[in-house]
Write an enzyme that holds these catalytic residues in place. Sequence first.
Site, PDB file in Angstrom:
ATOM      1  N   TYR A  19      38.425  35.290   8.012  1.00  0.00           N
ATOM      2  CA  TYR A  19      37.381  35.824   7.136  1.00  0.00           C
ATOM      3  C   TYR A  19      36.458  36.763   7.907  1.00  0.00           C
ATOM      4  O   TYR A  19      36.189  37.890   7.497  1.00  0.00           O
ATOM      5  CB  TYR A  19      36.616  34.643   6.545  1.00  0.00           C
ATOM      6  CG  TYR A  19      35.311  34.968   5.897  1.00  0.00           C
ATOM      7  CD1 TYR A  19      35.264  35.718   4.721  1.00  0.00           C
ATOM      8  CD2 TYR A  19      34.110  34.506   6.429  1.00  0.00           C
ATOM      9  CE1 TYR A  19      34.060  36.003   4.115  1.00  0.00           C
ATOM     10  CE2 TYR A  19      32.906  34.786   5.825  1.00  0.00           C
ATOM     11  CZ  TYR A  19      32.883  35.534   4.674  1.00  0.00           C
ATOM     12  OH  TYR A  19      31.692  35.817   4.079  1.00  0.00           O
ATOM     13  N   VAL A  61      26.780  26.937  -1.363  1.00  0.00           N
ATOM     14  CA  VAL A  61      25.748  25.910  -1.460  1.00  0.00           C
ATOM     15  C   VAL A  61      25.012  25.928  -2.803  1.00  0.00           C
ATOM     16  O   VAL A  61      24.672  24.868  -3.328  1.00  0.00           O
ATOM     17  CB  VAL A  61      24.779  26.008  -0.258  1.00  0.00           C
ATOM     18  CG1 VAL A  61      23.920  27.262  -0.308  1.00  0.00           C
ATOM     19  CG2 VAL A  61      23.937  24.760  -0.141  1.00  0.00           C
TER      20      VAL A  61
HETATM   21  N1  UDP Z   1      26.204  23.757   2.670  1.00  0.00           N
HETATM   22  C1  UDP Z   1      25.709  22.469   2.490  1.00  0.00           C
HETATM   23  N2  UDP Z   1      26.202  21.715   1.447  1.00  0.00           N
HETATM   24  C2  UDP Z   1      27.121  22.187   0.560  1.00  0.00           C
HETATM   25  C3  UDP Z   1      27.617  23.511   0.729  1.00  0.00           C
HETATM   26  C4  UDP Z   1      27.138  24.270   1.798  1.00  0.00           C
HETATM   27  O1  UDP Z   1      24.856  21.999   3.268  1.00  0.00           O
HETATM   28  O2  UDP Z   1      27.516  21.431  -0.356  1.00  0.00           O
HETATM   29  C5  UDP Z   1      25.668  24.572   3.779  1.00  0.00           C
HETATM   30  C6  UDP Z   1      26.742  25.244   4.626  1.00  0.00           C
HETATM   31  O3  UDP Z   1      27.197  24.371   5.650  1.00  0.00           O
HETATM   32  C7  UDP Z   1      25.960  26.433   5.174  1.00  0.00           C
HETATM   33  C8  UDP Z   1      24.967  26.770   4.057  1.00  0.00           C
HETATM   34  O4  UDP Z   1      24.895  25.611   3.233  1.00  0.00           O
HETATM   35  O5  UDP Z   1      25.235  26.073   6.337  1.00  0.00           O
HETATM   36  C9  UDP Z   1      25.388  27.967   3.211  1.00  0.00           C
HETATM   37  O6  UDP Z   1      26.728  27.786   2.873  1.00  0.00           O
HETATM   38  P1  UDP Z   1      27.526  28.786   1.943  1.00  0.00           P
HETATM   39  O7  UDP Z   1      28.952  28.338   1.976  1.00  0.00           O
HETATM   40  O8  UDP Z   1      26.865  28.900   0.612  1.00  0.00           O
HETATM   41  O9  UDP Z   1      27.372  30.226   2.653  1.00  0.00           O
HETATM   42  P2  UDP Z   1      27.729  30.756   4.141  1.00  0.00           P
HETATM   43  O10 UDP Z   1      28.005  29.587   5.040  1.00  0.00           O
HETATM   44  O11 UDP Z   1      28.913  31.645   3.960  1.00  0.00           O
HETATM   45  O12 UDP Z   1      26.497  31.480   4.576  1.00  0.00           O
END
Ligand code: UDP
Length: 200
Positions: A19, A61
């Site tokens: 990714y 999230v």
């Molecule tokens: N996250 C979380 N619980 C969830 C889903 C995601 O704590 O159920 C956390 C994830 O580990 C990350 C943050 O929220 O640190 C944002 O995650 P997302 O997948 O939305 O975006 P990205 O990691 O691509 O910035």
Amino acid sequence: PQTEDYYGNVNTIGPRGVYDEAKRFQESITMAYHTFHGVETRIVRIFNTYGPRMRLNDGRVIPAFIGQALRGEDLTIFGDGMQTRSFCYVDDQVEGIFRLLNCDYVYPVNIGNPDEITIKDFAEEIIKLTGTDQKVTYHPLPVNDPLQRQPDITLAKKLLGWEPKVGRAEGMKITYDYFRSLSQEELQKEEHKDFSGFIH
Ligand code: UDP
């Protein structure tokens, strides 16, 4: 805060490697087309974006927390919740991209909302927003999950006269109202889709 001159720090062989490297390759190939073939190009660096019509089960999230609140489940925090993200409402995002399209700057431009929050505080905001008394549960942090994400948008402000207008409270209310307006059937349908293989 990340400026456009940051070259990145990516584990090429980690679970997010494909990714991350794919995004980097897009910038490389775009710039190559520009310099070699003279193609008119723009490069936008998008940070976390949200709004109505996100898929409930894509693993991100915001839909994850809202879906959990709507189903009366506990909110799942990955890691200790001290990692940060900065969420940009989709209308702001689109406006920023559109303005970039209409100028002639070919180098990367950050388009995002610099308002940074920890995931733990964000979970509390969701619980307040949904008026539920959900608890939070803690789960292992995914491998190579970035600890901090915040765009520096100085360049976009100067170049495009752009900055986000929709604050998180307003944007999240619109987003929550959207998810709440889905029928039970639609919510059910969404639940059965499995996007867990996606790392977006
Ligand atoms: N996250 C979380 N619980 C969830 C889903 C995601 O704590 O159920 C956390 C994830 O580990 C990350 C943050 O929220 O640190 C944002 O995650 P997302 O997948 O939305 O975006 P990205 O990691 O691509 O910035």
